[in-house]
Design a protein around this motif. Structure first.
Motif, mmCIF file in Angstrom:
data_model
loop_
_atom_site.group_PDB
_atom_site.id
_atom_site.type_symbol
_atom_site.label_atom_id
_atom_site.label_comp_id
_atom_site.label_asym_id
_atom_site.label_seq_id
_atom_site.Cartn_x
_atom_site.Cartn_y
_atom_site.Cartn_z
ATOM 1 N N SER A 1 -22.367 2.161 113.117
ATOM 2 C CA SER A 1 -22.995 1.444 114.105
ATOM 3 C C SER A 1 -24.394 1.730 114.336
ATOM 4 C CB SER A 1 -22.360 1.848 115.267
ATOM 5 O OG SER A 1 -23.015 1.120 116.401
ATOM 6 N N TRP A 2 -25.238 0.669 114.549
ATOM 7 C CA TRP A 2 -26.527 0.803 114.744
ATOM 8 C C TRP A 2 -26.634 1.447 116.293
ATOM 9 C CZ3 TRP A 2 -30.186 0.579 111.302
ATOM 10 C CH2 TRP A 2 -29.918 -0.268 110.244
ATOM 11 N N HIS A 3 -27.712 1.886 116.753
ATOM 12 C CA HIS A 3 -27.870 2.507 118.003
ATOM 13 C C HIS A 3 -27.451 1.304 119.214
ATOM 14 C CE1 HIS A 3 -29.114 6.638 117.184
ATOM 15 N NE2 HIS A 3 -30.009 6.230 116.747
ATOM 16 N N THR A 4 -26.812 1.877 120.254
ATOM 17 C CA THR A 4 -26.384 1.130 121.489
ATOM 18 C C THR A 4 -26.909 1.884 122.582
ATOM 19 O OG1 THR A 4 -24.372 2.395 121.495
ATOM 20 C CG2 THR A 4 -24.185 0.159 120.244
ATOM 21 N N SER A 5 -27.810 2.861 122.697
ATOM 22 C CA SER A 5 -28.153 3.330 123.749
ATOM 23 C C SER A 5 -29.182 2.396 124.766
ATOM 24 C CB SER A 5 -28.551 4.452 123.749
ATOM 25 O OG SER A 5 -29.867 4.807 122.910
ATOM 26 N N SER A 6 -29.629 2.930 125.972
ATOM 27 C CA SER A 6 -30.242 1.813 126.710
ATOM 28 C C SER A 6 -31.716 1.954 126.283
ATOM 29 C CB SER A 6 -30.275 2.399 128.302
ATOM 30 O OG SER A 6 -30.825 3.807 128.363
ATOM 31 N N ASN A 7 -32.496 2.836 125.351
ATOM 32 C CA ASN A 7 -33.619 2.448 125.227
ATOM 33 C C ASN A 7 -33.672 3.107 123.525
ATOM 34 O OD1 ASN A 7 -34.813 2.461 127.503
ATOM 35 N ND2 ASN A 7 -34.377 4.546 127.897
ATOM 36 N N VAL A 8 -34.112 1.596 122.822
ATOM 37 C CA VAL A 8 -33.993 2.100 121.260
ATOM 38 C C VAL A 8 -35.049 1.342 120.791
ATOM 39 C CG1 VAL A 8 -32.701 1.145 119.302
ATOM 40 C CG2 VAL A 8 -31.677 1.705 121.343
ATOM 41 N N VAL A 9 -35.843 2.065 119.834
ATOM 42 C CA VAL A 9 -36.865 1.595 119.055
ATOM 43 C C VAL A 9 -36.578 1.411 117.512
ATOM 44 C CG1 VAL A 9 -39.299 2.101 118.351
ATOM 45 C CG2 VAL A 9 -38.495 2.743 120.654
ATOM 46 N N THR A 10 -36.832 0.215 117.011
ATOM 47 C CA THR A 10 -36.643 0.110 115.648
ATOM 48 C C THR A 10 -37.848 -0.519 114.932
ATOM 49 O OG1 THR A 10 -34.451 -0.894 116.279
ATOM 50 C CG2 THR A 10 -35.272 -1.595 114.179
ATOM 51 N N LYS A 11 -38.141 0.299 113.850
ATOM 52 C CA LYS A 11 -39.356 0.054 113.077
ATOM 53 C C LYS A 11 -38.829 -0.356 111.406
ATOM 54 C CE LYS A 11 -41.632 4.085 115.306
ATOM 55 N NZ LYS A 11 -42.317 5.199 115.211
ATOM 56 N N LEU A 12 -39.702 -1.382 111.093
ATOM 57 C CA LEU A 12 -39.634 -1.772 109.761
ATOM 58 C C LEU A 12 -40.914 -1.463 109.155
ATOM 59 C CD1 LEU A 12 -38.020 -3.898 108.141
ATOM 60 C CD2 LEU A 12 -39.331 -5.708 108.829
ATOM 61 N N ILE A 13 -40.615 -0.644 108.104
ATOM 62 C CA ILE A 13 -41.656 0.137 107.425
ATOM 63 C C ILE A 13 -41.695 -0.539 105.909
ATOM 64 C CG2 ILE A 13 -42.346 2.404 106.723
ATOM 65 C CD1 ILE A 13 -40.646 3.692 108.944
ATOM 66 N N ASN A 14 -42.846 -0.579 105.207
ATOM 67 C CA ASN A 14 -42.851 -1.170 104.077
ATOM 68 C C ASN A 14 -42.859 -0.105 103.039
ATOM 69 O OD1 ASN A 14 -45.511 -0.086 103.832
ATOM 70 N ND2 ASN A 14 -46.760 -2.077 103.959
ATOM 71 N N ALA A 15 -42.949 -0.473 101.849
ATOM 72 C CA ALA A 15 -42.817 0.421 100.566
ATOM 73 C C ALA A 15 -44.090 1.369 100.479
ATOM 74 C CB ALA A 15 -42.776 -0.187 99.375
ATOM 75 N N ASP A 16 -45.132 1.095 101.250
ATOM 76 C CA ASP A 16 -46.203 2.056 101.397
ATOM 77 C C ASP A 16 -46.218 3.152 102.378
ATOM 78 O OD1 ASP A 16 -47.506 0.900 99.183
ATOM 79 O OD2 ASP A 16 -48.607 -0.505 100.368
ATOM 80 N N GLY A 17 -45.314 3.027 103.456
ATOM 81 C CA GLY A 17 -44.893 3.886 104.465
ATOM 82 C C GLY A 17 -45.669 3.291 105.582
ATOM 83 N N LYS A 18 -45.969 2.162 105.784
ATOM 84 C CA LYS A 18 -46.685 1.430 106.827
ATOM 85 C C LYS A 18 -45.799 0.710 107.819
ATOM 86 C CE LYS A 18 -51.155 1.113 104.636
ATOM 87 N NZ LYS A 18 -52.253 0.211 103.939
ATOM 88 N N VAL A 19 -45.753 0.940 109.097
ATOM 89 C CA VAL A 19 -45.152 0.283 109.923
ATOM 90 C C VAL A 19 -45.534 -1.207 110.199
ATOM 91 C CG1 VAL A 19 -44.239 0.135 112.270
ATOM 92 C CG2 VAL A 19 -44.467 2.375 111.202
ATOM 93 N N LYS A 20 -44.566 -2.082 109.783
ATOM 94 C CA LYS A 20 -45.278 -3.332 109.587
ATOM 95 C C LYS A 20 -44.577 -4.132 110.869
ATOM 96 C CE LYS A 20 -47.356 -4.705 106.787
ATOM 97 N NZ LYS A 20 -48.591 -4.888 106.648
#
Length: 177
Positions: A149-168
């Motif tokens: 499962s993906w997280h279901t708690s009340s506070n969740v931060v989701t990051k999409l990170i590219n192949a160079d390691g940068k948060v996009k």
């Protein structure tokens, strides 16, 4: 319709009268103080909240910040899936080497790596289902086979990170009562 307020050292509480057609009244045993007042139709009593209801509202706040056309469009609240979208009008983006990282308020980190040769076309989206929701898979959906499962708690931060390691893209969900 009468409104009642109760003031204590913790603050002021507002109670609103409601019809009792589908609801049952809740009785409160609140301490009597000199500055509390109760106003009802036809009578004035101290701390008689027996015919009043408290409505609790939960508020969900979502913050999004993106650097480029690729972003997290949705994090399903029950942890079933995450949708990533490409908002570019003309450019397809190769997601090979990209990762999704999701952290809950306990610091638990979930990570998903996009497969090789994953291409997200312009104005398209892709759904990444958790393993336990694999039966809901449609054409083009991906499965996070290591995540039940993906997280279901009340506070969740989701990051999409590219192949160079940068948060996009950063998608933050905060639930408040």
């Amino acid at each position: 319709m009468a409104t009642t307020s109760y003031t204590s050292s913790a603050g002021t509480f507002m109670f609103h009268a409601r019809p009792t057609v589908f609801e049952h009244p809740i009785t409160y045993n609140l301490p009597s103080t000199n500055n509390s007042t109760t106003t009802t139709t036809n009578k004035l009593e101290k701390n008689d909240f027996s015919q009043y209801y408290i409505t609790l509202e939960a508020r969900t706040t979502i913050h999004k910040s993106a650097k480029g056309p690729i972003s997290v469009a949705e994090c399903e609240p029950q942890g079933k899936y995450i949708i990533v979208e490409n908002t570019s009008r003309s450019k397809s983006i190769a997601l090979s080497g990209w990762t999704l990282q999701q952290e809950n308020d306990n610091g638990e980190l979930l990570t998903y790596s996009f497969p090789e040769n994953c291409l997200l076309r312009s104005n398209q989206s892709i759904k990444i289902l958790s393993k336990s929701n694999e039966t809901e898979r449609r054409n083009g959906d991906l499965i996070a086979s290591l995540l039940s499962s993906w997280h279901t708690s009340s506070n969740v931060v989701t990051k999409l990170i590219n192949a160079d390691g940068k948060v996009k893209h950063k998608h933050s969900t905060f639930n408040q009562c």
